[in-house]
Design an enzyme around this catalytic site. Structure first.
Site, PDB file in Angstrom:
ATOM      1  N   HIS A 106      98.670  64.308  65.256  1.00  9.05           N
ATOM      2  CA  HIS A 106      97.367  63.625  65.242  1.00  9.05           C
ATOM      3  C   HIS A 106      96.479  64.085  66.414  1.00  9.05           C
ATOM      4  CE1 HIS A 106      95.223  59.714  63.833  1.00  9.05           C
ATOM      5  NE2 HIS A 106      94.361  60.596  64.302  1.00  9.05           N
ATOM      6  N   ILE A 107      96.152  65.371  66.385  1.00  4.21           N
ATOM      7  CA  ILE A 107      95.323  65.930  67.475  1.00  4.21           C
ATOM      8  C   ILE A 107      93.909  66.277  66.998  1.00  4.21           C
ATOM      9  CG2 ILE A 107      97.262  66.843  68.822  1.00  4.21           C
ATOM     10  CD1 ILE A 107      96.400  69.673  67.641  1.00  4.21           C
ATOM     11  N   GLY A 108      93.504  65.728  65.850  1.00  4.39           N
ATOM     12  CA  GLY A 108      92.190  66.073  65.292  1.00  4.39           C
ATOM     13  C   GLY A 108      91.061  66.021  66.311  1.00  4.39           C
ATOM     14  N   ASP A 128      98.040  66.449  59.911  1.00  7.93           N
ATOM     15  CA  ASP A 128      97.812  65.979  61.287  1.00  7.93           C
ATOM     16  C   ASP A 128      97.981  64.465  61.368  1.00  7.93           C
ATOM     17  OD1 ASP A 128      96.965  66.401  64.042  1.00  7.93           O
ATOM     18  OD2 ASP A 128      95.043  65.491  63.496  1.00  7.93           O
ATOM     19  N   ALA A 139      92.894  63.065  57.694  1.00  7.77           N
ATOM     20  CA  ALA A 139      92.219  61.759  57.574  1.00  7.77           C
ATOM     21  C   ALA A 139      93.187  60.635  57.950  1.00  7.77           C
ATOM     22  CB  ALA A 139      91.657  61.601  56.176  1.00  7.77           C
ATOM     23  N   ARG A 140      93.978  60.185  56.989  1.00  3.16           N
ATOM     24  CA  ARG A 140      94.989  59.165  57.267  1.00  3.16           C
ATOM     25  C   ARG A 140      96.218  59.452  56.404  1.00  3.16           C
ATOM     26  NH1 ARG A 140      92.744  58.477  61.323  1.00  3.16           N
ATOM     27  NH2 ARG A 140      91.794  56.575  62.149  1.00  3.16           N
ATOM     28  N   GLU A 192     102.615  56.299  61.639  1.00  7.77           N
ATOM     29  CA  GLU A 192     102.662  57.070  62.888  1.00  7.77           C
ATOM     30  C   GLU A 192     103.177  56.180  64.017  1.00  7.77           C
ATOM     31  OE1 GLU A 192      98.875  58.863  63.775  1.00  7.77           O
ATOM     32  OE2 GLU A 192      98.735  59.742  61.793  1.00  7.77           O
TER      33      GLU A 192
HETATM   34  C1  8YV Z   1      91.506  59.268  67.258  1.00  7.93           C
HETATM   35  C2  8YV Z   1      91.148  59.260  64.734  1.00  7.93           C
HETATM   36  O1  8YV Z   1      91.795  60.134  68.283  1.00  7.93           O
HETATM   37  O2  8YV Z   1      89.032  58.486  65.427  1.00  7.93           O
HETATM   38  C3  8YV Z   1      89.913  58.434  64.594  1.00  7.93           C
HETATM   39  O3  8YV Z   1      89.801  57.712  63.584  1.00  7.93           O
HETATM   40  O4  8YV Z   1      91.870  59.359  63.830  1.00  7.93           O
HETATM   41  C4  8YV Z   1      91.574  60.011  65.951  1.00  7.93           C
HETATM   42  O5  8YV Z   1      90.995  61.250  65.971  1.00  7.93           O
HETATM   43  C5  8YV Z   1      92.443  58.116  67.338  1.00  7.93           C
HETATM   44  O6  8YV Z   1      92.357  57.295  66.254  1.00  7.93           O
HETATM   45  C6  8YV Z   1      92.215  57.380  68.642  1.00  7.93           C
HETATM   46  O7  8YV Z   1      92.077  56.013  68.534  1.00  7.93           O
END
Ligand code: 8YV
Length: 321
Positions: free
Chosen positions: A286-288, A263, A238-239, A268
């Protein structure tokens, strides 16, 4: 008719850039600079719309400094804590995000982290690539089996529910905490906890899917980490701000937390270096949402909204200011 002007603030995937260039008069960012503050405002000069990412912070100051020409800011993300939406609203700027389209990809990464953390993949990989594997033994790298255990989901929104589907297939029992209980059709038998603490106490596995807000900032601190069952596995897609890194690292060292899969991080792209040497901390950059299908879908969704706005329709993902 002249095309509307669009600031394309990041180097998005090729197909997204191609559609931007086809439909708008664009200012691109081929070097993929992360424009911030006054520079972001400067790049937006004369633009009607801005397409940016979660790394382009739109603080109250940036919102105030945006040129009058900018009517809409679309963030290529579902999270929007990097944008001061009320400050944008004060300037008459609409802000939109891209929900839904990254749900499945992010749930995939949550599952991936749950499995690699609980099955000690980092230790296994290191053993093999460092040439330290001396062959199979009956007790080598024994991890924790997901099936038959409780998965606590903190924030049962779209991504949390999508992870629940995957985890049920592994035989996990789903518990969750949300501000409000879900309707039965969405809960699909998951057990509701009215506060985070009650959820933590039963979560042999915990996956974080809530938004980062002042209420969830450092929610997983030393006190709440101690509430998790001994040997719990924690996943965060998430964050980063929801986890107190110092407390988490201490719990990983003591073994109270068996393993963590992360992730997302505080500040970051900096990552607390305390995670690097820990065999039980598995980290990803951060590849979610990082599949080509999903990143294209995010770009198309943002562009659909901008198109609709300039065609005089109400943009569907407009955030309340
Ligand atoms: C994004 C994300 O790729 O969408 C979100 O909130 O955390 C990520 O998966 C990223 O933030 C791109 O702006």
């Amino acid at each position: 008719m002249a095309k509307m002007k669009l600031l394309v603030a990041r180097k998005f995937p090729d197909d997204v850039l191609a559609r931007c260039g086809r439909d708008y008069d664009c200012r691109f960012n081929p070097e993929d600079h992360t424009w911030q503050g006054a520079e972001l405002c400067k790049m937006a000069a004369g633009m009607d719309a801005v397409l940016l990412s979660s790394r382009n912070k739109v603080s109250a100051e940036v919102a105030a400094g945006m040129p009058d020409s900018v009517k809409i800011i679309a963030t290529f993300s579902v999270g929007y804590e990097h944008i001061d939406v009320p400050a944008c609203a004060q300037r008459g700027i609409i802000v939109t995000n891209t929900p839904d389209v990254l749900t499945e990809a992010t749930a995939d990464v949550a599952l991936l982290l749950l499995l690699v953390a609980s099955r000690r993949a980092k230790e296994g990989l290191n053993m093999v690539v460092k040439g330290e594997w001396r062959g199979w033994t009956p007790t080598q790298l024994l991890g924790r089996q997901a099936g038959g255990h409780v998965l606590g989901i903190l924030g049962m929104g779209r991504i949390g529910r999508s992870l629940a589907h995957r985890a049920r297939a592994l035989g996990m029992e789903i518990h969750y905490h949300n501000r409000r209980p879900l309707t039965d059709d969405l809960a699909e038998g998951a057990t509701y906890h009215k506060d985070a603490e009650s959820l933590l106490k039963v979560s042999e596995f915990l996956s974080i899917h809530c938004e980062l807000t002042p209420e969830t900032d450092k929610l997983l601190d030393a006190k709440r980490i101690a509430m998790l069952p001994a040997g719990a596995v924690v996943v965060n897609t998430a964050r980063g701000g929801i986890v107190d890194d110092e407390a988490m690292i201490a719990a990983l060292k003591s073994g109270h937390i068996a393993a963590v899969g992360l992730d997302v991080f505080n500040n970051e792209p900096k990552v607390h270096p305390g995670y690097f040497d820990l065999p039980n901390a598995f980290v990803l950059p951060h590849i979610g949402s990082a599949t080509i299908e999903t990143r294209n879908a995010m770009g198309y969704r943002a562009l659909d909204i901008i198109d609709a706005y300039f065609a005089g329709r109400k943009p569907k993902d407009a955030l309340a200011g």
